[in-house]
Motif scaffolding. Sequence first.
Motif, PDB file in Angstrom:
ATOM      1  N   TRP A 123      50.544  43.441  91.117  1.00  0.00           N
ATOM      2  CA  TRP A 123      49.501  43.002  91.581  1.00  0.00           C
ATOM      3  C   TRP A 123      49.548  43.878  93.163  1.00  0.00           C
ATOM      4  CZ3 TRP A 123      48.817  37.179  92.866  1.00  0.00           C
ATOM      5  CH2 TRP A 123      49.769  36.855  93.407  1.00  0.00           C
ATOM      6  N   ALA A 218      44.293  42.582  94.077  1.00  0.00           N
ATOM      7  CA  ALA A 218      43.853  42.477  92.709  1.00  0.00           C
ATOM      8  C   ALA A 218      45.178  42.630  91.704  1.00  0.00           C
ATOM      9  CB  ALA A 218      43.198  43.746  92.506  1.00  0.00           C
ATOM     10  N   VAL A 219      45.029  42.220  90.543  1.00  0.00           N
ATOM     11  CA  VAL A 219      46.076  42.190  89.569  1.00  0.00           C
ATOM     12  C   VAL A 219      45.748  43.348  88.792  1.00  0.00           C
ATOM     13  CG1 VAL A 219      47.051  40.715  87.698  1.00  0.00           C
ATOM     14  CG2 VAL A 219      45.926  39.382  89.591  1.00  0.00           C
ATOM     15  N   ASN A 223      43.273  40.653  82.566  1.00  0.00           N
ATOM     16  CA  ASN A 223      42.752  39.291  82.720  1.00  0.00           C
ATOM     17  C   ASN A 223      43.598  38.672  84.074  1.00  0.00           C
ATOM     18  OD1 ASN A 223      41.329  38.718  80.338  1.00  0.00           O
ATOM     19  ND2 ASN A 223      43.555  38.876  79.244  1.00  0.00           N
ATOM     20  N   ARG A 224      42.800  37.768  84.822  1.00  0.00           N
ATOM     21  CA  ARG A 224      43.280  37.081  85.850  1.00  0.00           C
ATOM     22  C   ARG A 224      44.807  36.478  85.793  1.00  0.00           C
ATOM     23  NH1 ARG A 224      38.591  35.222  90.320  1.00  0.00           N
ATOM     24  NH2 ARG A 224      37.397  37.169  89.971  1.00  0.00           N
ATOM     25  N   LEU A 225      45.770  36.132  86.596  1.00  0.00           N
ATOM     26  CA  LEU A 225      46.722  35.223  86.371  1.00  0.00           C
ATOM     27  C   LEU A 225      46.327  34.058  86.398  1.00  0.00           C
ATOM     28  CD1 LEU A 225      49.472  36.882  89.030  1.00  0.00           C
ATOM     29  CD2 LEU A 225      49.652  36.632  86.517  1.00  0.00           C
ATOM     30  N   PRO A 229      44.230  32.314  89.824  1.00  0.00           N
ATOM     31  CA  PRO A 229      43.143  32.691  89.291  1.00  0.00           C
ATOM     32  C   PRO A 229      41.888  33.306  90.360  1.00  0.00           C
ATOM     33  CG  PRO A 229      43.186  30.238  89.319  1.00  0.00           C
ATOM     34  CD  PRO A 229      44.764  30.776  89.838  1.00  0.00           C
ATOM     35  N   GLU A 230      42.321  32.807  91.578  1.00  0.00           N
ATOM     36  CA  GLU A 230      41.349  33.280  92.567  1.00  0.00           C
ATOM     37  C   GLU A 230      41.651  34.888  92.903  1.00  0.00           C
ATOM     38  OE1 GLU A 230      45.223  32.352  94.915  1.00  0.00           O
ATOM     39  OE2 GLU A 230      44.193  31.860  92.944  1.00  0.00           O
ATOM     40  N   ILE A 231      42.520  35.567  92.511  1.00  0.00           N
ATOM     41  CA  ILE A 231      42.717  36.830  92.773  1.00  0.00           C
ATOM     42  C   ILE A 231      42.019  37.898  91.439  1.00  0.00           C
ATOM     43  CG2 ILE A 231      44.421  38.705  93.076  1.00  0.00           C
ATOM     44  CD1 ILE A 231      44.453  36.448  95.119  1.00  0.00           C
ATOM     45  N   PRO A 232      41.253  38.662  91.905  1.00  0.00           N
ATOM     46  CA  PRO A 232      40.482  39.485  90.905  1.00  0.00           C
ATOM     47  C   PRO A 232      41.322  40.525  90.214  1.00  0.00           C
ATOM     48  CG  PRO A 232      39.776  40.286  92.977  1.00  0.00           C
ATOM     49  CD  PRO A 232      40.883  39.044  93.084  1.00  0.00           C
ATOM     50  N   THR A 233      40.898  40.842  88.910  1.00  0.00           N
ATOM     51  CA  THR A 233      41.676  42.237  88.398  1.00  0.00           C
ATOM     52  C   THR A 233      41.142  43.244  89.004  1.00  0.00           C
ATOM     53  OG1 THR A 233      39.857  42.498  86.730  1.00  0.00           O
ATOM     54  CG2 THR A 233      41.551  40.660  86.135  1.00  0.00           C
ATOM     55  N   GLU A 236      37.841  43.993  87.885  1.00  0.00           N
ATOM     56  CA  GLU A 236      36.665  43.289  88.767  1.00  0.00           C
ATOM     57  C   GLU A 236      36.343  44.008  90.061  1.00  0.00           C
ATOM     58  OE1 GLU A 236      37.203  39.000  86.418  1.00  0.00           O
ATOM     59  OE2 GLU A 236      38.443  39.368  88.074  1.00  0.00           O
TER      60      GLU A 236
END
Length: 322
Positions: A123, A218-219, A223-225, A229-233, A236
Amino acid sequence: MRAAFVTVIAILWAVAAAQAQSYPSKPITIVIPLAAGGAVDTMVRTMMESLRASLGQPILVENIGGAGGTTGINRVARAAPDGYTISVGTWGTHVVNAFVYSPPYDLAKDFETVALLPSVPHWIIARKNLPPANLQELVAYMKANAGKVTAGSVGAGGSSAICSYYLGKATGTTTTLVPYRGGAPALQDIVAGNVDTMCDLAANSLSQVRAGNIKAYAVTAKNRLATAPEIPTTDEAGVPGVHIALWTGLWVPKGTPKDIVAKLNAAVGQTLADPAVRQRVVDVGFEIPAREQLTPEALAAFHKAETEKWWPIIRAANIKAE
């Protein structure tokens, strides 16, 4: 003469078959070609107790770093093909190193695949007081400050360097790489504000992001981690297609009997099906492959596809070992 030759072959086959049937009958060594305490080392060690129970023998872990992991991989390449010396391999050791370094082994000729293991995406992180609030703003900031934004990198040919190059190619930006000997000192300088950004393994810096000491934009995955889960790909966040993960797998020396490979593969499958192990692996920031991806054939095909994808990118970046 021919009869004697056939007799020798028959004896060797019988010995190999007997060894496979009694395997394992003594401790097994797993070589991790990286320093102890890192993300991959932590993940592998979360699996050890379940693997030991499945195989019925102690498992010894040897961390053999050096030369980007080639020293440890070479140790296994030269080991007896009896299933008692196994190598953990990664995207870095089994894709990048084959191009960046000149290893003394041939991955295709000297090894057999066993199973794909969990992977961890990268990320894009930054010091907490860097002005951009999201990835698109970061891209604009890097364009406005071309070559002035610093990016931490573990070595010159590590995954963080390649990830930074890949992001720059996708966005038309450039950064100045600041190489470190390990992920820990690089992360420390991000936290201290001495370096602007880094394309880091999510598992390495997850705790610092949770603590608010650094920011994550961003990741680099589809898919998000699950653990953040609050960090976008990147898809996104407006930079689609920038996907890079450090996947891991198990290899044994070429010539290891297929029955032994099958037993090791079955042990990995049982371990990754254990709910407690799965939770621990996810908790340290890794993602578990689907059951159909765990076969030796699936790992071989995946490794080939990753090599074909990344070698042209590495070649274009002119990335070489220090």
